[in-house]
Design a protein around this motif. Structure first.
Motif, PDB file in Angstrom:
ATOM      1  N   SER A   1     -19.491   8.516  -6.045  1.00 41.91           N
ATOM      2  CA  SER A   1     -20.395   7.873  -7.000  1.00 41.91           C
ATOM      3  C   SER A   1     -21.865   8.136  -6.635  1.00 41.91           C
ATOM      4  O   SER A   1     -22.228   8.093  -5.457  1.00 41.91           O
ATOM      5  CB  SER A   1     -20.142   6.366  -7.018  1.00 41.91           C
ATOM      6  OG  SER A   1     -21.157   5.690  -7.736  1.00 41.91           O
TER       7      SER A   1
ATOM      8  N   ASP B   1     -16.262  13.815  -6.108  1.00 41.64           N
ATOM      9  CA  ASP B   1     -16.234  12.733  -7.088  1.00 41.64           C
ATOM     10  C   ASP B   1     -16.924  11.464  -6.595  1.00 41.64           C
ATOM     11  O   ASP B   1     -16.772  10.397  -7.187  1.00 41.64           O
ATOM     12  CB  ASP B   1     -14.795  12.411  -7.479  1.00 41.64           C
ATOM     13  CG  ASP B   1     -13.954  11.948  -6.295  1.00 41.64           C
ATOM     14  OD1 ASP B   1     -14.396  12.147  -5.139  1.00 41.64           O
ATOM     15  OD2 ASP B   1     -12.861  11.391  -6.525  1.00 41.64           O
TER      16      ASP B   1
ATOM     17  N   HIS C   1       0.821  -1.213   0.000  1.00 39.38           N
ATOM     18  CA  HIS C   1       0.000   0.000   0.000  1.00 39.38           C
ATOM     19  C   HIS C   1       0.850   1.256   0.000  1.00 39.38           C
ATOM     20  O   HIS C   1       0.416   2.305  -0.490  1.00 39.38           O
ATOM     21  CB  HIS C   1      -0.932   0.023   1.217  1.00 39.38           C
ATOM     22  CG  HIS C   1      -1.844   1.208   1.262  1.00 39.38           C
ATOM     23  ND1 HIS C   1      -2.981   1.290   0.491  1.00 39.38           N
ATOM     24  CD2 HIS C   1      -1.776   2.371   1.962  1.00 39.38           C
ATOM     25  CE1 HIS C   1      -3.587   2.449   0.723  1.00 39.38           C
ATOM     26  NE2 HIS C   1      -2.870   3.125   1.604  1.00 39.38           N
TER      27      HIS C   1
ATOM     28  N   GLN D   1     -16.873  15.344  -0.748  1.00 43.54           N
ATOM     29  CA  GLN D   1     -16.202  14.436  -1.692  1.00 43.54           C
ATOM     30  C   GLN D   1     -16.878  14.557  -3.062  1.00 43.54           C
ATOM     31  O   GLN D   1     -17.749  13.762  -3.410  1.00 43.54           O
ATOM     32  CB  GLN D   1     -16.261  12.990  -1.177  1.00 43.54           C
ATOM     33  CG  GLN D   1     -15.351  12.026  -1.924  1.00 43.54           C
ATOM     34  CD  GLN D   1     -15.226  10.688  -1.220  1.00 43.54           C
ATOM     35  OE1 GLN D   1     -15.515  10.574  -0.030  1.00 43.54           O
ATOM     36  NE2 GLN D   1     -14.786   9.666  -1.929  1.00 43.54           N
TER      37      GLN D   1
ATOM     38  N   SER E   1       0.922   2.768  -3.322  1.00 42.57           N
ATOM     39  CA  SER E   1      -0.367   2.942  -4.003  1.00 42.57           C
ATOM     40  C   SER E   1      -0.928   4.344  -3.773  1.00 42.57           C
ATOM     41  O   SER E   1      -0.579   5.027  -2.811  1.00 42.57           O
ATOM     42  CB  SER E   1      -1.375   1.906  -3.493  1.00 42.57           C
ATOM     43  OG  SER E   1      -0.865   0.601  -3.645  1.00 42.57           O
ATOM     44  N   ASN E   2      -1.812   4.748  -4.674  1.00 42.89           N
ATOM     45  CA  ASN E   2      -2.517   6.022  -4.517  1.00 42.89           C
ATOM     46  C   ASN E   2      -3.705   5.826  -3.584  1.00 42.89           C
ATOM     47  O   ASN E   2      -4.470   4.877  -3.728  1.00 42.89           O
ATOM     48  CB  ASN E   2      -3.005   6.545  -5.876  1.00 42.89           C
ATOM     49  CG  ASN E   2      -1.855   6.916  -6.787  1.00 42.89           C
ATOM     50  OD1 ASN E   2      -0.839   7.446  -6.334  1.00 42.89           O
ATOM     51  ND2 ASN E   2      -1.991   6.638  -8.077  1.00 42.89           N
ATOM     52  N   PHE E   3      -3.865   6.739  -2.633  1.00 43.04           N
ATOM     53  CA  PHE E   3      -4.941   6.628  -1.651  1.00 43.04           C
ATOM     54  C   PHE E   3      -6.188   7.344  -2.139  1.00 43.04           C
ATOM     55  O   PHE E   3      -6.122   8.467  -2.615  1.00 43.04           O
ATOM     56  CB  PHE E   3      -4.496   7.236  -0.322  1.00 43.04           C
ATOM     57  CG  PHE E   3      -5.602   7.297   0.698  1.00 43.04           C
ATOM     58  CD1 PHE E   3      -6.005   6.163   1.367  1.00 43.04           C
ATOM     59  CD2 PHE E   3      -6.239   8.501   0.976  1.00 43.04           C
ATOM     60  CE1 PHE E   3      -7.041   6.218   2.310  1.00 43.04           C
ATOM     61  CE2 PHE E   3      -7.256   8.564   1.908  1.00 43.04           C
ATOM     62  CZ  PHE E   3      -7.657   7.418   2.575  1.00 43.04           C
ATOM     63  N   LYS E   4      -7.342   6.657  -2.045  1.00 44.28           N
ATOM     64  CA  LYS E   4      -8.624   7.252  -2.401  1.00 44.28           C
ATOM     65  C   LYS E   4      -9.555   7.138  -1.191  1.00 44.28           C
ATOM     66  O   LYS E   4      -9.731   6.048  -0.649  1.00 44.28           O
ATOM     67  CB  LYS E   4      -9.240   6.536  -3.603  1.00 44.28           C
ATOM     68  CG  LYS E   4     -10.483   7.230  -4.147  1.00 44.28           C
ATOM     69  CD  LYS E   4     -10.978   6.518  -5.394  1.00 44.28           C
ATOM     70  CE  LYS E   4     -12.127   7.278  -6.049  1.00 44.28           C
ATOM     71  NZ  LYS E   4     -13.330   7.318  -5.255  1.00 44.28           N
ATOM     72  N   PRO E   5     -10.125   8.249  -0.747  1.00 47.40           N
ATOM     73  CA  PRO E   5     -10.992   8.205   0.427  1.00 47.40           C
ATOM     74  C   PRO E   5     -12.158   7.231   0.245  1.00 47.40           C
ATOM     75  O   PRO E   5     -12.699   7.090  -0.858  1.00 47.40           O
ATOM     76  CB  PRO E   5     -11.506   9.652   0.537  1.00 47.40           C
ATOM     77  CG  PRO E   5     -10.505  10.473  -0.196  1.00 47.40           C
ATOM     78  CD  PRO E   5     -10.000   9.598  -1.310  1.00 47.40           C
ATOM     79  N   SER E   6     -12.524   6.547   1.309  1.00 44.41           N
ATOM     80  CA  SER E   6     -13.633   5.598   1.270  1.00 44.41           C
ATOM     81  C   SER E   6     -14.966   6.340   1.161  1.00 44.41           C
ATOM     82  O   SER E   6     -15.276   7.198   1.983  1.00 44.41           O
ATOM     83  CB  SER E   6     -13.618   4.740   2.536  1.00 44.41           C
ATOM     84  OG  SER E   6     -14.843   4.066   2.707  1.00 44.41           O
ATOM     85  N   GLU E   7     -15.732   6.006   0.133  1.00 43.02           N
ATOM     86  CA  GLU E   7     -17.048   6.633  -0.037  1.00 43.02           C
ATOM     87  C   GLU E   7     -17.988   6.227   1.090  1.00 43.02           C
ATOM     88  O   GLU E   7     -18.771   7.052   1.582  1.00 43.02           O
ATOM     89  CB  GLU E   7     -17.633   6.254  -1.399  1.00 43.02           C
ATOM     90  CG  GLU E   7     -16.840   6.811  -2.575  1.00 43.02           C
ATOM     91  CD  GLU E   7     -17.505   6.565  -3.909  1.00 43.02           C
ATOM     92  OE1 GLU E   7     -18.521   5.826  -3.939  1.00 43.02           O
ATOM     93  OE2 GLU E   7     -17.045   7.119  -4.916  1.00 43.02           O
TER      94      GLU E   7
ATOM     95  N   THR F   1     -17.234   8.319   4.120  1.00 42.06           N
ATOM     96  CA  THR F   1     -17.711   9.697   3.956  1.00 42.06           C
ATOM     97  C   THR F   1     -19.203   9.781   4.249  1.00 42.06           C
ATOM     98  O   THR F   1     -19.666  10.703   4.931  1.00 42.06           O
ATOM     99  CB  THR F   1     -17.424  10.202   2.530  1.00 42.06           C
ATOM    100  OG1 THR F   1     -16.011  10.183   2.297  1.00 42.06           O
ATOM    101  CG2 THR F   1     -17.937  11.623   2.330  1.00 42.06           C
TER     102      THR F   1
END
Length: 232
Positions: free
Chosen positions: A73, A71, A32, A69, A35-41, A44
């Motif tokens: 979904s 972006d 990890h 956030q 790796s690039n970190f993306k916040p958990s939807e 949030t």
């Protein structure tokens, strides 16, 4: 057998989120880091449900989530609806502050405390997973132990436990970490120390390989044996 004392210099600046990743498998922490970190939807959504005022509508909460956030979904809207429904008859834990950074220089860890209520002196951990049948999940026990160590050092308050909000289930539980939880926490910190030294970690007894996104990388880094030398 005497255990070696942790090297406090190497332990500096270890995030509690990294500790949890290493708890599941130290190799997940190893991979990890690159790796690039993306916040958990899901987090949030649950965090906003947890911090919403009683008179907030679902539309108002969703608009705030999009602001936080952008972006996220659109599919997360249905998850929001189910969380609000689950929490309908569950009193939200009170708060006066959120997203508070706490740390312990003694063991060199830091993390983000979800909620603190100055009036009651309560601390709350917000989770985006469903609740177990009893108590809390093992990784939440480690989270709680780590956060309480940080809180005790940051605020000079001795605390026995803290509340855990399982938003998707509409369940809130109070948990007091055990000596076993704190012992496991120190073991994980040592594993992270080894990884930070450049060592490739071993798999735990029950690795979560089936659901691990690093499975292929892990297999490529599998330690090679010399068994082929003995083949006839």
């Amino acid at each position: 057998m005497t255990e070696n004392k942790p090297d406090m210099n190497i332990m500096s600046n270890i995030a509690i989120s990294s500790i949890i990743r290493a708890y599941h498998c130290p190799r997940q922490y190893y991979f990890h880091k690159e790796s690039n970190f993306k916040p958990s939807e899901s987090y949030t959504v649950c965090k906003q449900v947890s911090c919403a005022y009683p008179d907030h509508t679902e539309e108002e909460i969703w608009n705030m989530i999009i602001l936080i956030q952008p972006d996220i979904s659109p599919d997360a809207r249905s998850f929001l609806s189910s969380c609000i429904c689950a929490m309908t008859h569950t009193p939200i834990r009170p708060w006066t502050e959120t997203d508070i950074t706490v740390k312990s220089d003694k063991v060199g860890i830091y993390g983000l405390l979800d909620k603190y209520d100055a009036l009651s002196g309560e601390y709350t951990l917000t989770r985006c997973t469903t609740a177990p049948k009893n108590g809390c999940w093992p990784d939440d026990a480690i989270r709680t132990a780590a956060l309480l160590i940080c809180i005790e050092e940051t605020s000079a308050k001795r605390l026995k436990g803290m509340y855990i909000e399982y938003i998707p289930s509409g369940i809130i539980r109070y948990y007091e970490p055990t000596p076993k939880d704190r012992r496991r926490l120190i073991q994980i910190i040592r594993q992270i120390q080894d990884v930070n030294r450049g060592l490739f970690p071993s798999k735990p007894l029950h690795p979560p390989c089936d659901s691990c996104k690093y499975y292929e990388k892990c297999e490529k880094n599998k330690p090679k044996t010399l068994s082929f030398l003995f083949k006839k």
